[in-house]
Design a protein around this motif. Structure first.
Motif, PDB file in Angstrom:
ATOM      1  N   GLN A  78      24.424  11.529   8.464  1.00 53.53           N
ATOM      2  CA  GLN A  78      23.038  11.148   8.180  1.00 53.53           C
ATOM      3  C   GLN A  78      22.561  11.683   6.831  1.00 53.53           C
ATOM      4  N   LEU A  84      17.699   7.316   0.944  1.00 53.32           N
ATOM      5  CA  LEU A  84      16.291   6.977   1.168  1.00 53.32           C
ATOM      6  C   LEU A  84      15.398   7.677   0.142  1.00 53.32           C
ATOM      7  N   ASN A  94      11.739   6.780  -0.806  1.00 48.61           N
ATOM      8  CA  ASN A  94      11.254   6.991   0.570  1.00 48.61           C
ATOM      9  C   ASN A  94      10.425   5.838   1.142  1.00 48.61           C
ATOM     10  N   GLU A 101       9.411   2.955   3.977  1.00 46.91           N
ATOM     11  CA  GLU A 101       9.447   2.960   5.448  1.00 46.91           C
ATOM     12  C   GLU A 101      10.848   2.534   5.894  1.00 46.91           C
ATOM     13  N   LYS A 102      11.395   3.244   6.864  1.00 49.87           N
ATOM     14  CA  LYS A 102      12.741   2.912   7.344  1.00 49.87           C
ATOM     15  C   LYS A 102      12.825   1.475   7.857  1.00 49.87           C
ATOM     16  N   SER A 103      11.730   0.980   8.407  1.00 51.06           N
ATOM     17  CA  SER A 103      11.718  -0.384   8.950  1.00 51.06           C
ATOM     18  C   SER A 103      11.855  -1.442   7.850  1.00 51.06           C
ATOM     19  N   ILE A 115      17.742   3.074  10.666  1.00 53.63           N
ATOM     20  CA  ILE A 115      17.458   1.873   9.879  1.00 53.63           C
ATOM     21  C   ILE A 115      18.225   0.692  10.458  1.00 53.63           C
TER      22      ILE A 115
END
Length: 224
Positions: A153, A160, A165, A167-169, A190
């Protein structure tokens, strides 16, 4: 478009990676006829090293040294020379996967693009320049430089941060390796797309958000 960033694996996702052809060329330049049997013997050493590298058990430097150690001794040269010559040969034979150029062009102005790879630094820049991919790729995240490899990770977290940075979405990872790319992405939170252009068997416990057999199929999904 659903995603602001699309992070691609490099080898066998954007670029063909024919290591037998590359290593044959490298040895031919050194006057050695490198056979299919030689390659099989090499892979018996090389493949487990990549698993160890992805598991964090060895470093990139250890992988590079160990895989060519026997040949360096045989030819009276260094593992550093053989690695550099191999990566040069791989750059010389590099071609894009079908649909890669079209996919990148279709994303201009719609989503930003990065690469996240366990491949080695020496190959990335020259390959991007020679294929024209450098005009599309905003960031190249390389495990050798980060110090950890996919599926850890840590490399996804580093990526990221590098891309600001988001949004992960709003991020999608695309790769051909179910474990390093897809499981790594899923564990990081993600969305993932498995590029299964070799017709590999799915793994019950790893469920990508999308599975495609070509980059053109991915292009259709992204623009739907």
């Amino acid at each position: 478009m659903k995603y602001d960033w699309i992070l691609f694996d490099a080898d066998e996702t954007l670029f063909h990676f024919d290591s037998f052809k590359g290593i044959q060329l490298m040895f031919a330049r050194k006057g050695v006829n490198f056979t299919a049997q030689d390659f099989e013997t090499y892979q018996q050493v090389n493949k487990p090293l990549w698993i160890d590298y992805q598991n964090g058990d060895i470093t990139a430097a250890q992988l590079k040294h160990t895989r060519f150690n026997a040949w360096a001794q045989k030819l009276g040269t260094t593992t550093a020379d053989l690695n550099s010559s191999f990566l040069q040969a791989m750059a010389d034979i590099c071609t894009l996967l079908p649909g890669a150029q079209e996919l990148m062009a279709s994303l201009v102005g719609k989503a930003q693009v990065g690469i996240i790879t366990n491949g080695f630094t020496e190959l990335q820049t020259i390959r991007l320049q020679r294929t024209g991919m450098d005009q599309y790729i905003k960031h190249v995240i390389i495990s050798e430089e980060v110090g950890v490899a996919k599926p850890d990770q840590g490399i996804f977290a580093h990526a990221l941060k590098r891309i600001g940075n988001p949004e992960k979405s709003r991020v999608l990872i695309v790769g051909d390796n179910l474990h390093s790319d897809i499981l790594g992405g899923l564990n990081f939170g993600i969305e993932t797309c498995w590029l299964n252009h070799h017709g590999a068997e799915p793994v019950e416990s790893i469920k990508p958000h999308y599975s495609v057999t070509s980059l053109s199929e991915l292009q259709t999904i992204l623009h739907a």
